[in-house]
Motif scaffolding. Structure first.
Motif, PDB file in Angstrom:
ATOM      1  N   THR A 117       0.881  -1.146   0.091  1.00  0.00           N
ATOM      2  CA  THR A 117      -0.001   0.049  -0.068  1.00  0.00           C
ATOM      3  C   THR A 117       0.866   1.141  -0.097  1.00  0.00           C
ATOM      4  OG1 THR A 117      -0.051   0.031   2.474  1.00  0.00           O
ATOM      5  CG2 THR A 117      -1.701  -1.273   1.459  1.00  0.00           C
ATOM      6  N   MET A 118       0.401   2.356  -0.440  1.00  0.00           N
ATOM      7  CA  MET A 118       1.201   3.525  -0.712  1.00  0.00           C
ATOM      8  C   MET A 118       0.135   4.809   0.191  1.00  0.00           C
ATOM      9  SD  MET A 118       2.242   3.196  -4.613  1.00  0.00           S
ATOM     10  CE  MET A 118       3.351   4.494  -4.659  1.00  0.00           C
ATOM     11  N   PRO A 119       0.291   4.628   1.428  1.00  0.00           N
ATOM     12  CA  PRO A 119      -0.712   5.501   2.251  1.00  0.00           C
ATOM     13  C   PRO A 119      -0.687   7.237   1.933  1.00  0.00           C
ATOM     14  CG  PRO A 119       0.338   3.985   3.720  1.00  0.00           C
ATOM     15  CD  PRO A 119       1.039   3.818   2.475  1.00  0.00           C
ATOM     16  N   GLU A 120       0.836   7.539   1.627  1.00  0.00           N
ATOM     17  CA  GLU A 120       0.979   8.783   1.392  1.00  0.00           C
ATOM     18  C   GLU A 120       0.379   9.353  -0.058  1.00  0.00           C
ATOM     19  OE1 GLU A 120       4.046   6.812  -0.947  1.00  0.00           O
ATOM     20  OE2 GLU A 120       3.192   6.409   1.196  1.00  0.00           O
ATOM     21  N   MET A 121       0.193   8.147  -0.764  1.00  0.00           N
ATOM     22  CA  MET A 121      -0.614   8.726  -2.127  1.00  0.00           C
ATOM     23  C   MET A 121      -1.868   8.345  -2.202  1.00  0.00           C
ATOM     24  SD  MET A 121       2.719   7.773  -4.734  1.00  0.00           S
ATOM     25  CE  MET A 121       1.823   7.744  -6.244  1.00  0.00           C
ATOM     26  N   SER A 122      -2.813   7.852  -1.369  1.00  0.00           N
ATOM     27  CA  SER A 122      -3.910   7.333  -1.460  1.00  0.00           C
ATOM     28  C   SER A 122      -4.855   8.270  -0.302  1.00  0.00           C
ATOM     29  CB  SER A 122      -3.958   5.974  -0.633  1.00  0.00           C
ATOM     30  OG  SER A 122      -2.975   4.914  -1.314  1.00  0.00           O
ATOM     31  N   ASN A 147       6.586   8.693 -11.032  1.00  0.00           N
ATOM     32  CA  ASN A 147       6.164   9.068  -9.551  1.00  0.00           C
ATOM     33  C   ASN A 147       6.107  10.605  -9.338  1.00  0.00           C
ATOM     34  OD1 ASN A 147       5.983   6.598  -7.783  1.00  0.00           O
ATOM     35  ND2 ASN A 147       7.873   6.019  -8.996  1.00  0.00           N
ATOM     36  N   ALA A 148       7.025  11.143  -9.845  1.00  0.00           N
ATOM     37  CA  ALA A 148       7.100  12.832  -9.908  1.00  0.00           C
ATOM     38  C   ALA A 148       5.899  13.148 -10.307  1.00  0.00           C
ATOM     39  CB  ALA A 148       8.435  13.296 -10.735  1.00  0.00           C
ATOM     40  N   THR A 149       5.212  12.927 -11.479  1.00  0.00           N
ATOM     41  CA  THR A 149       4.076  13.364 -12.214  1.00  0.00           C
ATOM     42  C   THR A 149       2.862  13.025 -11.071  1.00  0.00           C
ATOM     43  OG1 THR A 149       4.996  13.025 -14.270  1.00  0.00           O
ATOM     44  CG2 THR A 149       2.769  13.381 -14.248  1.00  0.00           C
ATOM     45  N   VAL A 150       2.630  11.800 -10.753  1.00  0.00           N
ATOM     46  CA  VAL A 150       1.668  11.580  -9.896  1.00  0.00           C
ATOM     47  C   VAL A 150       1.572  12.325  -8.718  1.00  0.00           C
ATOM     48  CG1 VAL A 150       0.701   9.811  -8.453  1.00  0.00           C
ATOM     49  CG2 VAL A 150       1.320   9.169 -10.888  1.00  0.00           C
ATOM     50  N   LYS A 151       2.842  12.401  -8.068  1.00  0.00           N
ATOM     51  CA  LYS A 151       2.866  13.284  -6.959  1.00  0.00           C
ATOM     52  C   LYS A 151       2.327  14.745  -7.276  1.00  0.00           C
ATOM     53  CE  LYS A 151       6.241  14.926  -3.399  1.00  0.00           C
ATOM     54  NZ  LYS A 151       7.779  15.217  -2.989  1.00  0.00           N
ATOM     55  N   ASP A 152       2.871  15.394  -8.236  1.00  0.00           N
ATOM     56  CA  ASP A 152       2.208  16.583  -8.823  1.00  0.00           C
ATOM     57  C   ASP A 152       0.681  16.690  -8.997  1.00  0.00           C
ATOM     58  OD1 ASP A 152       4.761  17.814  -8.581  1.00  0.00           O
ATOM     59  OD2 ASP A 152       5.108  17.783 -10.723  1.00  0.00           O
ATOM     60  N   VAL A 153       0.297  15.834  -9.376  1.00  0.00           N
ATOM     61  CA  VAL A 153      -1.265  15.440  -9.694  1.00  0.00           C
ATOM     62  C   VAL A 153      -1.891  15.716  -8.414  1.00  0.00           C
ATOM     63  CG1 VAL A 153      -3.147  14.187 -10.535  1.00  0.00           C
ATOM     64  CG2 VAL A 153      -0.900  14.440 -11.919  1.00  0.00           C
ATOM     65  N   HIS A 154      -1.385  14.702  -7.441  1.00  0.00           N
ATOM     66  CA  HIS A 154      -1.978  14.406  -6.082  1.00  0.00           C
ATOM     67  C   HIS A 154      -1.881  15.861  -5.358  1.00  0.00           C
ATOM     68  CE1 HIS A 154      -1.687   9.695  -5.902  1.00  0.00           C
ATOM     69  NE2 HIS A 154      -2.587  10.268  -6.967  1.00  0.00           N
ATOM     70  N   ASN A 155      -0.887  16.409  -5.247  1.00  0.00           N
ATOM     71  CA  ASN A 155      -0.768  17.832  -4.639  1.00  0.00           C
ATOM     72  C   ASN A 155      -1.721  18.754  -5.038  1.00  0.00           C
ATOM     73  OD1 ASN A 155       1.423  16.926  -3.062  1.00  0.00           O
ATOM     74  ND2 ASN A 155       2.652  17.731  -4.310  1.00  0.00           N
ATOM     75  N   LEU A 157      -4.648  17.864  -6.694  1.00  0.00           N
ATOM     76  CA  LEU A 157      -6.003  17.439  -6.144  1.00  0.00           C
ATOM     77  C   LEU A 157      -6.329  17.725  -4.673  1.00  0.00           C
ATOM     78  CD1 LEU A 157      -6.331  13.861  -7.849  1.00  0.00           C
ATOM     79  CD2 LEU A 157      -7.833  16.050  -8.212  1.00  0.00           C
ATOM     80  N   LYS A 158      -5.307  17.656  -3.862  1.00  0.00           N
ATOM     81  CA  LYS A 158      -5.491  17.692  -2.543  1.00  0.00           C
ATOM     82  C   LYS A 158      -5.662  19.534  -2.119  1.00  0.00           C
ATOM     83  CE  LYS A 158      -1.792  15.756  -1.139  1.00  0.00           C
ATOM     84  NZ  LYS A 158      -0.768  14.964  -0.068  1.00  0.00           N
ATOM     85  N   ALA A 159      -5.086  20.296  -3.096  1.00  0.00           N
ATOM     86  CA  ALA A 159      -5.329  21.595  -2.934  1.00  0.00           C
ATOM     87  C   ALA A 159      -6.668  22.029  -3.210  1.00  0.00           C
ATOM     88  CB  ALA A 159      -4.335  22.506  -3.792  1.00  0.00           C
TER      89      ALA A 159
END
Length: 240
Positions: A117-122, A147-155, A157-159
């Motif tokens: 599991t990837m809690p930081e990305m879920s 991973n860099a792109t997914v992280k940017d997308v997630h940041n 989305l969270k915003a």
């Protein structure tokens, strides 16, 4: 059941409770022989009844795949760490013959996966009542860019939305054509799939502008070797 299946090469989408530490998701993709679906289901129900009578403590989910060729189920379980695979399951041992004689003969093919599991990305939302999951798989050729792109997308989305939309998993080993990552989005029922929601890339465009969103989308596509997805429906009668 997942431990017993491990012993007979049939180890056991998905855990949806909020977890802060990574765990191991076990997945067995079971292709049922043509005309054997009812016998397979009867065997699993027999095992479940036996396991409960013997006070078994393990739990599992059995998901029916909606799309694709043939009749396919995915049997899943969650363990905290590798050590748990070494623990004895006396209830499972007591019901072992049911697996060998009443379940395995009806299975044409089994593909077994492990994923962390990837809690930081879920998503942080707890959704215990969800019975449908839409799972997208990714085989990656540039993990750094992915991973860099997914992280940017997630940041982003969270915003905008306050949370990430799905739960992410990283596969642990596997065959050459196995996926590297998957993301699972859960729903209460199939009717929820009719609810229209703004796409992720549209959210990126609205927040970051067309140029930046297009760059992120191209980076994501360029990081992939392949991607595909399926919808799975939880069978409560055969889950524990």
């Amino acid at each position: 059941m997942k431990k017993l299946f491990f012993l007979v090469l049939l180890v056991p989408f998905l855990a949806v409770a909020q977890v802060t530490e990574s765990q191991i998701l076990t997945m067995s993709e079971l292709t049922i022989k043509q005309g054997h679906n009812e016998q397979f289901k009867a065997g699993v129900k027999m095992y479940k009844e036996c396991y409960e009578k013997n006070n078994g403590t393990d739990s599992w989910n059995l998901w029916s795949r909606l799309q694709g060729e043939g009749t396919v189920y995915v049997l899943t379980g969650m363990v905290k760490n590798w050590t748990e695979f070494d623990k004895d399951d006396e209830a499972g041992k007591a019901c072992r013959d049911i697996v060998i004689n009443m379940i395995m003969p009806h299975i044409e093919k089994n593909v077994y996966h492990l994923a962390s599991t990837m809690p930081e990305m879920s998503t942080k939302k707890v959704t215990p009542d969800r019975t449908v999951v839409w799972v997208t798989y990714f085989r990656v050729k540039n993990s750094t860019l992915f991973n860099a792109t997914v992280k940017d997308v997630h940041n982003t989305l969270k915003a905008v939305e306050g949370d990430i939309r799905g739960s992410w998993y990283s596969f642990m080993g596997g065959a050459e054509d196995a996926p590297d990552y998957m993301v699972s989005t859960s729903y209460k029922n199939l009717a929820e799939l009719d609810i229209e929601k703004e796409g992720v890339w549209k959210v990126m465009e609205n927040k970051l502008g067309v140029k930046k969103a297009e760059q992120m989308r191209n980076d994501f596509r360029n990081s992939l070797d392949a991607s595909w997805g399926y919808t799975y429906i939880l069978n409560k009668e055969m889950s524990k």
